[in-house]
Design an enzyme around this catalytic site. Structure first.
Site, PDB file in Angstrom:
ATOM      1  N   TYR A  98      97.099 -13.307  24.221  1.00 11.31           N
ATOM      2  CA  TYR A  98      97.560 -12.329  23.234  1.00 11.31           C
ATOM      3  C   TYR A  98      97.808 -12.987  21.881  1.00 11.31           C
ATOM      4  CZ  TYR A  98      98.047  -8.701  26.780  1.00 11.31           C
ATOM      5  OH  TYR A  98      97.784  -7.754  27.749  1.00 11.31           O
ATOM      6  N   GLU A 140     101.704  -6.824  33.345  1.00 13.87           N
ATOM      7  CA  GLU A 140     100.735  -7.703  34.009  1.00 13.87           C
ATOM      8  C   GLU A 140     101.428  -8.754  34.862  1.00 13.87           C
ATOM      9  OE1 GLU A 140      98.485  -8.877  30.559  1.00 13.87           O
ATOM     10  OE2 GLU A 140      97.936  -6.766  30.228  1.00 13.87           O
TER      11      GLU A 140
END
Length: 398
Positions: A98, A140
């Site tokens: 990310y 996640e």
């Protein structure tokens, strides 16, 4: 929740960002793959990149999330986030990635919008990004923990034990764990990622719904060969059709996916088109095993009976339920097929029981049409669930 200052800034700049989000997504991916070519080779779907569908899906998800933050600040879009997180988990996405996305996304925003990106604007959209990213990372991590794997370590080697040609373009593969360990359970409707090494050395990944019973020792999934036409040829589906045979080994992820039955014995409508029947078959098998007694309406649309993959299973599994009916529409039917089941799916004559939960899987135009018909019949929007094969363009088009 977005801070008060950032909310005002995002609300003011959302029209400009929204108008440019397609250009931002295009530039973002160019920058990302120039800096990290391995991501295009071994993680991102090259077919979706070539067709532009992944870029439109990214743009849609960012715009939808930002709009939700400013219009409904107390309601997090958990359905959207859950769908994205399950897809990410099946790919083995990890938190550090990310940071990479952030770097190149914000470079693209600054380049496309230029002087409009003041420090205040940059800070506000940075807050939007990390609210979304951190929410996804948390989901996640939970998905990885539920599977008993460390973040990103989702892959396991499986051996093909059989292959069946279901139609001219659909093959079904059955696999067992190569190490002899038990196959982990999955929920009806979930999918796995499959990774293959292509002739150019790329290790491309695709998702395929599991069609067997959730507690089966085998993993069963069906692959439809993707022909060219308006989009690129399906390089992974073509590879699997041409090369994967009994005895071959394949890297397969843990099962993920949020289009799953909730276990309640309520009326159900299971609608699919094309290869979208695959998660529906897993649901039907589960319902038969569990002794589901409420009404189940099975709906499917296809080009022709010959193109209807797993048609025999579709009919047989429906027949195992005490109160179920199957309704198949074909654009080119066999002689004697009912006239009112010719063409595209039309629910007009089908009764829909009060309290029905609907599950849809197939091409986006099909799901939009069926959803509209269900809403017209009084089914609540919250009771209509869907699965998109590939990038979720529903968000990009709403």
């Amino acid at each position: 929740m977005l801070s008060e200052t950032s909310t005002a800034t995002v609300r003011a700049t959302l029209p400009a960002v929204g108008a440019a989000i397609g250009d931002i997504a295009d530039l973002f991916y160019r920058k990302l793959f120039e800096a990290h070519p391995e991501l295009l080779r071994d993680l991102f779907n090259r077919g979706n990149q070539a067709s532009g569908t992944q870029r439109r899906a990214l743009a849609g998800s960012i715009a939808a999330f930002a709009t939700q933050l400013v219009e409904h600040p107390d309601i997090r879009p958990d359905v959207m986030l859950g769908r994205i997180a399950n897809k990410h988990a099946s790919l083995g996405i990890t938190a550090p990635q990310y940071e990479i996305v952030h770097t190149h996304l914000f470079a693209a925003i600054a380049e496309v919008l230029g002087d409009a990106v003041t420090p205040e604007v940059a800070a506000a959209w940075d807050e939007v990004y990390w609210l979304m990213a951190n929410a996804l990372i948390a989901i996640e991590e939970r998905l990885y923990a539920e599977r008993g794997v460390t973040a990103g370590d989702v892959w396991r080697e499986w051996t093909v034990v059989s292959r069946t040609e279901d139609t001219a373009d659909v093959a079904t593969f059955r696999l067992v764990p190569s190490d002899g360990a038990p196959a982990p359970a999955f929920r009806p409707g979930q999918y796995v990622s499959v990774q293959v090494e292509l002739p150019d050395g790329a290790r491309q990944i695709r998702q395929y719904s599991l069609t067997g019973a959730p507690g089966a020792d085998l993993r069963t999934f069906s692959v439809k060969r993707v022909h060219g036409g308006t989009g690129p040829e399906g390089e992974v589906s073509a590879h699997l059709h041409a090369r994967l045979r009994e005895g071959d080994r394949l890297r397969v992820s843990a099962p993920y996916g949020d289009l799953v039955l909730d276990g309640a014995d309520v009326p159900l409508l299971l609608a699919s088109a094309g290869i979208g029947c695959t998660p529906i078959l897993s649901m039907l098998e589960h319902l038969a095993q569990e002794g589901h007694s409420s009404p189940v309406t099975v709906v499917h649309g296809d080009r022709s009976p010959a193109a209807h993959a797993l048609r025999t299973d579709h009919e047989a599994l429906t027949g195992k339920l005490p109160d179920a009916s199957a309704h198949f529409w074909y654009e080119t039917p066999e002689p004697g097929h009912p006239a009112d089941r010719t063409g595209t799916v039309d629910l007009g004559t089908l009764p829909v029981a009060p309290g029905t939960q609907a599950y849809l899987c197939g091409p986006l135009p099909f799901m939009r049409a069926v959803r509209s018909q269900l809403l017209a019949k009084g089914v609540a929007s919250a009771d209509i669930h869907y699965e998109v094969f590939g990038p979720d363009l529903w968000l990009a088009q709403d």
